[in-house]
Design a protein around this motif. Structure first.
Motif, mmCIF file in Angstrom:
data_model
loop_
_atom_site.group_PDB
_atom_site.id
_atom_site.type_symbol
_atom_site.label_atom_id
_atom_site.label_comp_id
_atom_site.label_asym_id
_atom_site.label_seq_id
_atom_site.Cartn_x
_atom_site.Cartn_y
_atom_site.Cartn_z
ATOM 1 N N HIS B 69 -45.636 12.959 40.361
ATOM 2 C CA HIS B 69 -45.659 11.895 39.361
ATOM 3 C C HIS B 69 -45.904 10.588 40.089
ATOM 4 O O HIS B 69 -45.681 10.500 41.287
ATOM 5 C CB HIS B 69 -44.353 11.835 38.567
ATOM 6 C CG HIS B 69 -43.156 11.510 39.393
ATOM 7 N ND1 HIS B 69 -42.505 12.454 40.166
ATOM 8 C CD2 HIS B 69 -42.504 10.351 39.618
ATOM 9 C CE1 HIS B 69 -41.501 11.894 40.790
ATOM 10 N NE2 HIS B 69 -41.469 10.602 40.494
ATOM 11 N N HIS B 96 -36.575 10.447 34.203
ATOM 12 C CA HIS B 96 -36.687 10.096 35.597
ATOM 13 C C HIS B 96 -35.848 8.889 35.958
ATOM 14 O O HIS B 96 -35.636 8.017 35.128
ATOM 15 C CB HIS B 96 -38.147 9.769 35.897
ATOM 16 C CG HIS B 96 -38.600 10.480 37.092
ATOM 17 N ND1 HIS B 96 -39.139 11.726 37.042
ATOM 18 C CD2 HIS B 96 -38.515 10.155 38.386
ATOM 19 C CE1 HIS B 96 -39.393 12.119 38.257
ATOM 20 N NE2 HIS B 96 -39.021 11.181 39.106
ATOM 21 N N ALA B 97 -35.384 8.840 37.194
ATOM 22 C CA ALA B 97 -34.691 7.647 37.674
ATOM 23 C C ALA B 97 -35.193 7.297 39.070
ATOM 24 O O ALA B 97 -35.549 8.193 39.852
ATOM 25 C CB ALA B 97 -33.185 7.871 37.697
ATOM 26 N N HIS B 98 -35.285 6.010 39.350
ATOM 27 C CA HIS B 98 -35.786 5.542 40.648
ATOM 28 C C HIS B 98 -34.925 4.406 41.170
ATOM 29 O O HIS B 98 -34.427 3.591 40.399
ATOM 30 C CB HIS B 98 -37.229 5.050 40.520
ATOM 31 C CG HIS B 98 -38.204 6.140 40.251
ATOM 32 N ND1 HIS B 98 -39.000 6.163 39.144
ATOM 33 C CD2 HIS B 98 -38.508 7.264 40.950
ATOM 34 C CE1 HIS B 98 -39.763 7.246 39.172
ATOM 35 N NE2 HIS B 98 -39.475 7.938 40.250
ATOM 36 N N CYS B 109 -36.694 8.640 44.554
ATOM 37 C CA CYS B 109 -36.542 9.400 43.314
ATOM 38 C C CYS B 109 -35.096 9.861 43.189
ATOM 39 O O CYS B 109 -34.519 10.358 44.149
ATOM 40 C CB CYS B 109 -37.450 10.620 43.313
ATOM 41 S SG CYS B 109 -39.180 10.196 43.257
HETATM 42 MN MN LIG Z 1 -39.523 9.966 40.905
#
Ligand SMILES: [Mn+2]
Ligand SMILES: [Mn+2]
Ligand SMILES: [Zn+2]
Ligand SMILES: [Zn+2]
Lengths: 150, 150
Positions: B69, B96-98, B109
């Motif tokens: 991604h 998703h988390a970043h 990630c």
């Molecule tokens: Mn990610």
DNA sequence: TAAAAAATGCAACAAAGTTGCAATACGTTG
DNA sequence: CAACGTATTGCAACTTTGTTGCATTTTTTA
């Protein structure tokens, strides 16, 4: 321009000189619920024939002083929005939430709700957190209505 | 390349032909905890002298099929990361988390934790949510340690 | 109204990514 | 293993988005 005096006051509060371009840009940004690109703003101000570099510099100035913030989109450009009324006005890196419409690509600014514990977990792991952004992706009400009616 | 057979299998699972460039890129992406830019990968694979267009096309292919991604950064370019091991492997638009480090600009990630109610609120308001991304901004442990020691 | 500082407009430049097309490599079939 | 169809590659040219330098104009303050 309806709120000219309000805009002038706002510019002065952020130590920006009052210029016609800045008033126009402020007027455009203040009258939309979504974040706008350089191209969007150019289009809306077409009658004033604003120079592209001046507009970039205006948007950078707004962002730098905290009057506006910018959001990077998936397709490598930036959208700009004034900070929300309930944001602390001088807080540049405040927490933020956005809704990104996958159909029309509009980005809506949202108030940030609390309750996510990712932040605490990362702090325990040694990350220092200064701000957070929460992005929802999907279909906005306008696009959803259009689809449903057809 | 240590895990060549694993990478080949992975490529086939996503219906991508096995080529040397793809194996190299996969190897680089698999061996870092952070998301990497086109420039980062080019640098790490300098000895193989990979064509820039081929690399863009490789990264696009990985992204399109869901093997990787991409994350848009503040400075208008993209970072790429393989989906996390605990992601559903064929789910392209998964939550998703970043973590974005403001010092070194690395993007980590993270597994997505639940508990935020913004999603529910927006759904009540007529937004259709398909995925969500949660971004933390701050200082990563590496940079934090460096700062503290000096 | 005059002076200092900042903003503007224009041209040139830069970075990041895409497109078209001919040459090459992959993988399937026999 | 050989040959074929299709996907990938490499190169040059192009596009989009944004920045820099510099001379001119505007704003602000006194
Ligand atoms: Mn990610
Ligand atoms: Mn916002
Ligand atoms: Zn929409
Ligand atoms: Zn860092």
């Amino acid at each position: 321009m309806q709120n000219e005096n309000l805009y002038k006051e706002l510019l002065r509060r952020f130590r920006l000189k009052v210029t016609l371009t800045r008033l126009h840009v402020l007027d455009v940004l203040a009258n939309t619920p979504v974040a706008l690109s350089h191209a969007d703003i150019t289009e809306q101000l077409a009658e004033y024939d604003i120079d592209k570099v001046t507009l970039y510099r205006t948007l950078n100035a707004f962002t730098k002083c905290g009057l506006a913030h910018k959001v990077a989109t998936e397709d490598r450009n930036w959208l700009y929005a004034l900070h929300m009324p309930d944001d602390a006005p001088s807080e540049v890196t405040s927490d933020h939430a956005h809704f990104v419409c996958d159909e029309c690509e509009r980005i809506y600014c949202l108030p940030m709700e609390t309750g996510n514990n990712t932040r605490d977990i990362k702090e325990e792991q040694g990350f220092v957190i200064r701000s957070q952004e929460y992005r929802l992706h999907g279909t906005c009400p306008e696009c959803h209505t259009q689809f449903s009616q057809q």
